[in-house]
Motif scaffolding. Sequence first.
Motif, short mmCIF file in Angstrom:
data_model
loop_
_atom_site.label_atom_id
_atom_site.label_comp_id
_atom_site.label_asym_id
_atom_site.label_seq_id
_atom_site.Cartn_x
_atom_site.Cartn_y
_atom_site.Cartn_z
N VAL A 101 0.82 -1.22 0.00
CA VAL A 101 0.00 0.00 0.00
C VAL A 101 0.86 1.27 0.00
CG1 VAL A 101 -2.10 -1.00 0.97
CG2 VAL A 101 -0.31 -0.22 2.52
N PHE A 102 2.12 1.14 0.39
CA PHE A 102 2.98 2.33 0.45
C PHE A 102 3.57 2.72 -0.90
CE2 PHE A 102 2.99 0.55 4.75
CZ PHE A 102 2.42 1.64 5.40
N GLU A 103 3.50 1.81 -1.86
CA GLU A 103 4.04 2.18 -3.18
C GLU A 103 2.91 2.51 -4.17
OE1 GLU A 103 6.34 -1.14 -4.70
OE2 GLU A 103 4.50 -2.11 -5.38
N ARG A 104 1.69 2.66 -3.66
CA ARG A 104 0.56 2.93 -4.54
C ARG A 104 0.08 4.38 -4.31
NH1 ARG A 104 -3.62 -1.81 -4.16
NH2 ARG A 104 -4.38 -0.69 -5.99
N GLU A 105 -1.19 4.63 -4.57
CA GLU A 105 -1.71 5.99 -4.42
C GLU A 105 -1.53 6.47 -2.97
OE1 GLU A 105 -3.40 3.33 -5.54
OE2 GLU A 105 -4.58 3.85 -7.32
N SER A 106 -1.35 7.78 -2.79
CA SER A 106 -1.05 8.30 -1.45
C SER A 106 -2.20 8.02 -0.47
CB SER A 106 -0.73 9.79 -1.50
OG SER A 106 -1.82 10.46 -2.07
N TYR A 107 -3.45 7.97 -0.95
CA TYR A 107 -4.58 7.74 -0.01
C TYR A 107 -4.56 6.34 0.58
CZ TYR A 107 -6.78 5.85 -4.29
OH TYR A 107 -7.05 5.15 -5.45
#
Length: 138
Positions: A101-107
């Motif tokens: 989840v940390f390498e995807r969209e900021s939300y």
Amino acid sequence: MRIIIINGPNLNLLGKREPEIYGHQTFEEVLASMQLNFPTVSLHYFQSNHEGEIIDKIHEVGFSYQGIVLNAGAYTHTSIAIADAIAAVEVPVVEVHISNVFERESYRRHSFLSAKCAGMITGLGMKGYELAIRFLIE
Ligand code: DQA
């Protein structure tokens, strides 16, 4: 020992849903292999696309099971109500995400759930569920 895996919204479509992110395996395939890998664990599974049903299930098992492996999907990033349910019960909860989840969209970088969970596994694919179970049984 009773452990439940709870999958949230859109995770019923694993195998079909954005396979470049979530892979080609269905969750039923993953579950069958985990049942073989953990023969001493009574492994239960629940999936829902509805926030209230996830909360009801956490309440239902939260004082009698030994662990919850929770992938709340997008509710991770929005649901104070699921965070409160985790805090309300006695059972340890391990938060799992298939993708990182940390390498995807900021939300996706913020989780309302992590602070209430024993720990969080992200980005290790379906293997994350197995690692979470391993933690709970040890
Ligand atoms: C997910 C990550 C979430 O951001 C997303 O909304 C999901 C799946 C994961 O397993 O990688 O539905 O929880």
